[in-house]
Design a protein around this motif. Structure first.
Motif, mmCIF file in Angstrom:
data_model
loop_
_atom_site.group_PDB
_atom_site.id
_atom_site.type_symbol
_atom_site.label_atom_id
_atom_site.label_comp_id
_atom_site.label_asym_id
_atom_site.label_seq_id
_atom_site.Cartn_x
_atom_site.Cartn_y
_atom_site.Cartn_z
ATOM 1 N N GLU A 68 0.831 -1.196 0.000
ATOM 2 C CA GLU A 68 0.000 0.000 0.000
ATOM 3 C C GLU A 68 0.868 1.249 0.000
ATOM 4 O OE1 GLU A 68 -2.516 -0.370 3.392
ATOM 5 O OE2 GLU A 68 -3.624 -2.082 2.566
ATOM 6 N N HIS A 115 1.284 5.424 0.227
ATOM 7 C CA HIS A 115 0.662 6.613 0.813
ATOM 8 C C HIS A 115 1.571 7.820 0.571
ATOM 9 C CE1 HIS A 115 -2.246 4.181 3.211
ATOM 10 N NE2 HIS A 115 -1.253 3.301 3.209
ATOM 11 N N SER A 156 0.256 15.393 1.981
ATOM 12 C CA SER A 156 -0.838 16.189 1.421
ATOM 13 C C SER A 156 -0.354 17.369 0.596
ATOM 14 C CB SER A 156 -1.748 16.693 2.549
ATOM 15 O OG SER A 156 -0.992 17.355 3.545
ATOM 16 N N GLN A 199 -2.612 10.671 -5.585
ATOM 17 C CA GLN A 199 -3.181 9.337 -5.787
ATOM 18 C C GLN A 199 -2.375 8.558 -6.815
ATOM 19 O OE1 GLN A 199 -5.598 7.691 -4.211
ATOM 20 N NE2 GLN A 199 -5.268 5.929 -5.551
ATOM 21 N N SER A 205 1.094 7.615 -5.448
ATOM 22 C CA SER A 205 1.060 6.509 -4.478
ATOM 23 C C SER A 205 0.897 5.170 -5.186
ATOM 24 C CB SER A 205 -0.076 6.718 -3.469
ATOM 25 O OG SER A 205 -1.344 6.566 -4.081
ATOM 26 N N TYR A 225 -3.202 4.849 -2.008
ATOM 27 C CA TYR A 225 -4.227 5.567 -1.252
ATOM 28 C C TYR A 225 -4.014 7.077 -1.292
ATOM 29 C CZ TYR A 225 -5.721 1.092 0.678
ATOM 30 O OH TYR A 225 -6.194 -0.191 0.819
ATOM 31 N N GLU A 279 -3.220 10.685 -0.449
ATOM 32 C CA GLU A 279 -3.127 11.383 0.837
ATOM 33 C C GLU A 279 -4.311 11.071 1.743
ATOM 34 O OE1 GLU A 279 -4.809 15.720 0.169
ATOM 35 O OE2 GLU A 279 -3.382 15.212 -1.429
ATOM 36 N N SER A 280 -5.137 10.092 1.366
ATOM 37 C CA SER A 280 -6.426 9.866 2.036
ATOM 38 C C SER A 280 -6.319 9.209 3.402
ATOM 39 C CB SER A 280 -7.326 9.006 1.140
ATOM 40 O OG SER A 280 -6.778 7.698 0.985
ATOM 41 N N ASP A 281 -5.179 8.602 3.732
ATOM 42 C CA ASP A 281 -5.074 7.846 4.993
ATOM 43 C C ASP A 281 -3.776 8.211 5.727
ATOM 44 O OD1 ASP A 281 -5.655 6.057 6.994
ATOM 45 O OD2 ASP A 281 -4.864 4.328 5.927
ATOM 46 N N LEU A 335 -1.011 8.991 8.623
ATOM 47 C CA LEU A 335 -0.731 8.454 9.956
ATOM 48 C C LEU A 335 -0.994 9.494 11.029
ATOM 49 C CD1 LEU A 335 2.567 6.358 9.700
ATOM 50 C CD2 LEU A 335 0.277 5.536 10.210
ATOM 51 N N ASN A 375 3.793 10.601 6.919
ATOM 52 C CA ASN A 375 2.660 10.217 6.070
ATOM 53 C C ASN A 375 3.100 9.655 4.722
ATOM 54 O OD1 ASN A 375 0.785 10.923 8.006
ATOM 55 N ND2 ASN A 375 0.574 13.021 7.256
ATOM 56 N N GLU A 417 3.285 0.537 3.077
ATOM 57 C CA GLU A 417 2.965 -0.450 4.105
ATOM 58 C C GLU A 417 2.710 -1.813 3.474
ATOM 59 O OE1 GLU A 417 -0.415 1.151 6.149
ATOM 60 O OE2 GLU A 417 0.796 2.515 7.365
#
Length: 273
Positions: free
Chosen positions: A204, A206, A209, A217, A220, A246, A248-250, A252, A264, A268
């Motif tokens: 995944e 990430h 922002s 998107q 990532s 993902y 910038e949607s998730d 840390l 961020n 993962e």
């Protein structure tokens, strides 16, 4: 002796030496990278591979060429340059592929062995069926369809714990190109996956922002795919891996500082249940 009068000059001198040492280290590394880049470009020119971009991170080289074949050839040339430790081949679309290079080679033609095989009937076409072969009304079970053992819950949990311990994978700013340290961490991830051959993993990606949502998107996704491609290149079965971005949607953490932005930006590994 008045310590208040002596300490400030001493502190200033120590700090000055630290700054000077850092500048010298950076300058020395820049000199090495510049010298190795020059040697690599000279070797590429001598090999007739002038349209190749070379980027050094310390003694690790990334080469980028318009085609997979040129990129792989350039990596071989640069890898032989004295002082360069590792070389990775790229095209503008990502990691160079030997399969893609072979597929695009117009001189690649079937060999004599394959022509002979087509002209000669196979033993199966003439020999009578053996006792182990299916007869009329029977269906042979494909060997490759045998179910594989499902990992236990404990195996999944242990694999996840080991993957979480892997350091963050880093990339060149605003690109999907791995840094030298990022390549080292991917090799570490490959070793962990080899220790847990029974699990499947989703990679995944990430971002922070900074920038537009659509750009983050896409970035990532490309970074997750890059890690997947590198793991496959290192020998991990592609059937065990999937990737997803993902953007910038998730995050840390809520980004308030540059350190938060760095947290961020991450890749993962999640073990499939």
């Amino acid at each position: 002796m008045n310590l208040r009068a002596v300490l400030p000059p001493v502190i200033v001198a120590v700090l000055g030496l630290g700054v000077l040492s850092g500048v010298q280290d950076t300058g020395f590394r820049d000199q090495i990278e510049s010298k190795l880049t020059e040697r690599a470009q000279e070797a590429l020119s001598a090999a007739g591979l002038g349209a190749v971009e070379v980027e050094l991170t310390g003694r690790d080289a990334d080469v980028t060429a318009p085609t997979d074949a040129d990129a792989l050839a350039a990596a071989d040339v640069v890898g032989d340059v004295d002082g360069i430790r590792t070389t990775v081949a790229y095209t503008p679309d990502g990691l160079a592929s030997a399969e893609a290079a072979a597929a695009s080679d117009p001189e690649s033609t079937p060999g004599e062995d394959s022509a002979t095989a087509e002209a000669t009937p196979s033993p199966e076409a003439t020999d009578p069926p053996s006792d182990s072969e299916p007869t009329d009304g029977e269906t042979a079970e494909p060997e490759g369809d045998k179910p594989e053992r499902e990992p236990t819950r404990k195996e999944r949990e242990q694999a996840q714990e080991d993957l979480v311990e892997i350091p963050n994978i880093t990339f060149v700013t605003d690109s999907a190109r791995l840094t030298a340290d990022g390549r080292r961490v991917v090799r570490e991830a490959a070793e962990v996956l080899e220790e847990h051959p029974e699990v499947e993993v989703r990679i995944e990606g990430h971002t922070d922002s900074v920038g537009t949502t659509s750009h983050n998107q896409e970035l990532s996704e490309r970074r997750a795919e890059e890690v997947l491609d590198r793991l496959v290149e290192l020998g991990i079965d592609s059937d065990r891996l999937t990737s997803k971005g993902y953007g910038e949607s998730d995050p840390l953490v809520v980004p308030r500082t540059f350190a938060d932005l760095e947290k961020n930006r991450r890749v993962e590994f999640n073990v499939a249940n």
